[in-house]
Design a protein around this motif. Structure first.
Motif, PDB file in Angstrom:
ATOM      1  N   LEU A 209      22.835  -8.683 -13.127  1.00 33.97           N
ATOM      2  CA  LEU A 209      21.707  -9.603 -13.022  1.00 33.97           C
ATOM      3  C   LEU A 209      22.062 -10.938 -13.673  1.00 33.97           C
ATOM      4  CD1 LEU A 209      18.660  -7.313 -13.936  1.00 33.97           C
ATOM      5  CD2 LEU A 209      19.507  -7.926 -11.662  1.00 33.97           C
ATOM      6  N   SER A 210      21.600 -12.017 -13.078  1.00 35.01           N
ATOM      7  CA  SER A 210      21.820 -13.346 -13.638  1.00 35.01           C
ATOM      8  C   SER A 210      20.894 -13.559 -14.828  1.00 35.01           C
ATOM      9  CB  SER A 210      21.545 -14.416 -12.579  1.00 35.01           C
ATOM     10  OG  SER A 210      20.154 -14.473 -12.305  1.00 35.01           O
ATOM     11  N   ARG A 211      21.167 -14.584 -15.598  1.00 39.20           N
ATOM     12  CA  ARG A 211      20.296 -14.915 -16.740  1.00 39.20           C
ATOM     13  C   ARG A 211      18.872 -15.200 -16.249  1.00 39.20           C
ATOM     14  NH1 ARG A 211      20.268 -15.698 -21.927  1.00 39.20           N
ATOM     15  NH2 ARG A 211      18.977 -17.282 -22.884  1.00 39.20           N
ATOM     16  N   LEU A 212      18.746 -15.910 -15.141  1.00 38.60           N
ATOM     17  CA  LEU A 212      17.435 -16.213 -14.582  1.00 38.60           C
ATOM     18  C   LEU A 212      16.694 -14.925 -14.205  1.00 38.60           C
ATOM     19  CD1 LEU A 212      15.425 -18.405 -13.730  1.00 38.60           C
ATOM     20  CD2 LEU A 212      16.557 -18.460 -11.507  1.00 38.60           C
ATOM     21  N   GLN A 213      17.404 -13.974 -13.613  1.00 41.82           N
ATOM     22  CA  GLN A 213      16.792 -12.688 -13.269  1.00 41.82           C
ATOM     23  C   GLN A 213      16.383 -11.916 -14.523  1.00 41.82           C
ATOM     24  OE1 GLN A 213      20.066 -11.371 -10.769  1.00 41.82           O
ATOM     25  NE2 GLN A 213      18.683 -11.319  -8.991  1.00 41.82           N
ATOM     26  N   LEU A 214      17.208 -11.994 -15.573  1.00 38.57           N
ATOM     27  CA  LEU A 214      16.864 -11.324 -16.831  1.00 38.57           C
ATOM     28  C   LEU A 214      15.606 -11.933 -17.448  1.00 38.57           C
ATOM     29  CD1 LEU A 214      20.429 -10.922 -18.384  1.00 38.57           C
ATOM     30  CD2 LEU A 214      18.974  -9.084 -17.489  1.00 38.57           C
ATOM     31  N   VAL A 215      15.494 -13.255 -17.396  1.00 35.53           N
ATOM     32  CA  VAL A 215      14.293 -13.925 -17.910  1.00 35.53           C
ATOM     33  C   VAL A 215      13.074 -13.475 -17.109  1.00 35.53           C
ATOM     34  CG1 VAL A 215      13.125 -16.173 -18.126  1.00 35.53           C
ATOM     35  CG2 VAL A 215      15.517 -15.922 -18.858  1.00 35.53           C
ATOM     36  N   PHE A 216      13.202 -13.423 -15.780  1.00 35.73           N
ATOM     37  CA  PHE A 216      12.104 -12.956 -14.928  1.00 35.73           C
ATOM     38  C   PHE A 216      11.725 -11.523 -15.299  1.00 35.73           C
ATOM     39  CE2 PHE A 216      10.511 -10.653 -11.264  1.00 35.73           C
ATOM     40  CZ  PHE A 216       9.479 -11.474 -10.836  1.00 35.73           C
ATOM     41  N   LEU A 217      12.730 -10.650 -15.412  1.00 36.50           N
ATOM     42  CA  LEU A 217      12.489  -9.245 -15.734  1.00 36.50           C
ATOM     43  C   LEU A 217      11.808  -9.110 -17.094  1.00 36.50           C
ATOM     44  CD1 LEU A 217      12.972  -6.373 -14.645  1.00 36.50           C
ATOM     45  CD2 LEU A 217      15.117  -6.363 -15.908  1.00 36.50           C
ATOM     46  N   LEU A 218      12.280  -9.851 -18.085  1.00 35.13           N
ATOM     47  CA  LEU A 218      11.689  -9.795 -19.417  1.00 35.13           C
ATOM     48  C   LEU A 218      10.208 -10.170 -19.368  1.00 35.13           C
ATOM     49  CD1 LEU A 218      12.221  -9.239 -22.412  1.00 35.13           C
ATOM     50  CD2 LEU A 218      12.772 -11.662 -22.667  1.00 35.13           C
ATOM     51  N   GLY A 219       9.850 -11.075 -18.480  1.00 32.34           N
ATOM     52  CA  GLY A 219       8.454 -11.470 -18.334  1.00 32.34           C
ATOM     53  C   GLY A 219       7.551 -10.376 -17.795  1.00 32.34           C
ATOM     54  N   THR A 220       8.130  -9.318 -17.258  1.00 32.01           N
ATOM     55  CA  THR A 220       7.338  -8.198 -16.722  1.00 32.01           C
ATOM     56  C   THR A 220       7.239  -7.042 -17.716  1.00 32.01           C
ATOM     57  OG1 THR A 220       9.174  -6.995 -15.685  1.00 32.01           O
ATOM     58  CG2 THR A 220       8.147  -8.767 -14.393  1.00 32.01           C
ATOM     59  N   THR A 221       7.837  -7.203 -18.889  1.00 33.19           N
ATOM     60  CA  THR A 221       7.913  -6.116 -19.870  1.00 33.19           C
ATOM     61  C   THR A 221       6.910  -6.315 -20.999  1.00 33.19           C
ATOM     62  OG1 THR A 221       9.565  -7.226 -21.256  1.00 33.19           O
ATOM     63  CG2 THR A 221      10.397  -5.894 -19.420  1.00 33.19           C
ATOM     64  N   SER A 222       6.870  -5.341 -21.880  1.00 30.29           N
ATOM     65  CA  SER A 222       6.115  -5.470 -23.123  1.00 30.29           C
ATOM     66  C   SER A 222       7.001  -5.007 -24.269  1.00 30.29           C
ATOM     67  CB  SER A 222       4.821  -4.657 -23.066  1.00 30.29           C
ATOM     68  OG  SER A 222       5.081  -3.310 -22.792  1.00 30.29           O
ATOM     69  N   ARG A 223       6.730  -5.532 -25.437  1.00 26.96           N
ATOM     70  CA  ARG A 223       7.428  -5.088 -26.651  1.00 26.96           C
ATOM     71  C   ARG A 223       6.626  -3.944 -27.246  1.00 26.96           C
ATOM     72  NH1 ARG A 223       8.738 -10.837 -29.633  1.00 26.96           N
ATOM     73  NH2 ARG A 223       9.463 -11.878 -27.755  1.00 26.96           N
ATOM     74  N   VAL A 224       7.338  -2.940 -27.717  1.00 29.47           N
ATOM     75  CA  VAL A 224       6.687  -1.768 -28.302  1.00 29.47           C
ATOM     76  C   VAL A 224       7.284  -1.539 -29.685  1.00 29.47           C
ATOM     77  CG1 VAL A 224       6.265   0.698 -28.027  1.00 29.47           C
ATOM     78  CG2 VAL A 224       6.363  -0.761 -26.013  1.00 29.47           C
ATOM     79  N   VAL A 225       6.414  -1.397 -30.673  1.00 26.13           N
ATOM     80  CA  VAL A 225       6.830  -1.113 -32.042  1.00 26.13           C
ATOM     81  C   VAL A 225       6.371   0.297 -32.381  1.00 26.13           C
ATOM     82  CG1 VAL A 225       6.587  -1.784 -34.465  1.00 26.13           C
ATOM     83  CG2 VAL A 225       6.641  -3.552 -32.672  1.00 26.13           C
ATOM     84  N   ILE A 226       7.312   1.134 -32.803  1.00 18.80           N
ATOM     85  CA  ILE A 226       7.010   2.528 -33.149  1.00 18.80           C
ATOM     86  C   ILE A 226       7.453   2.768 -34.595  1.00 18.80           C
ATOM     87  CG2 ILE A 226       7.445   4.962 -32.588  1.00 18.80           C
ATOM     88  CD1 ILE A 226       6.071   3.597 -30.310  1.00 18.80           C
TER      89      ILE A 226
END
Length: 156
Positions: A26-43
């Motif tokens: 994946l390109s950096r641009l694709q990684l940025v897009f993908l990261l925007g669809t995620t959430s951070r989880v703290v356990i």
């Protein structure tokens, strides 16, 4: 468990994703897009990311901390793997959405990136690459298990 949505494309998290085998190609641009669809989880240490049998549609990328994958055998929990930063767990869930086959328990306080199936499929190009990489990861784990199993059989 703390779930934080709507984070910005943090450079350090993009760098973390770029080093994870699931996101190879994946390109950096694709990684940025993908990261925007995620959430951070703290356990917190001792708490579960998920339990065996839970509904499933997401995978986790470990950013900090340590966790263990455990499977219930009879009345005891058997440790299958230790997870550290840069590793992933839950790949089967984004593919088949079947209930979790094991539990993941934090040994130390953890930070992870949670990616669900719907977020992944927002881009067919990204999804195709990630699904191909998931196939590679699952195949490698199966081969390692089979090789270990073959070695055990040789000792019998």
């Amino acid at each position: 468990m703390t779930d934080t949505r709507g984070h910005t494309a943090d450079d350090s998290l993009v760098t973390v994703l770029g080093k994870v085998s699931l996101f190879s190609g994946l390109s950096r641009l694709q990684l940025v897009f993908l990261l925007g669809t995620t959430s951070r989880v703290v356990i917190s240490a001792g708490d579960l990311f998920f339990d065996e049998g839970d509904a499933a549609d997401s995978l986790y990328v470990f950013v900090a901390g340590e966790a263990v994958v455990e499977k219930k055998v009879l009345d005891n929990w058997r440790m299958l793997a230790t997870l550290k930063p840069g590793q992933t767990v839950g790949e089967m869930a984004v593919v088949d959405r079947f209930p979790r086959s094991a539990r993941v328990r934090a040994v130390k306080n953890c930070l992870a990136i949670k990616l669900n199936s719907d977020g992944l499929e927002r881009s067919h190009e990204i999804a195709a690459t990630v699904y191909r990489n998931i196939a590679g990861v699952i195949t490698a784990r199966l081969r390692a298990y089979t090789d270990t199993d073959d070695k055990r059989r040789e000792k019998l």
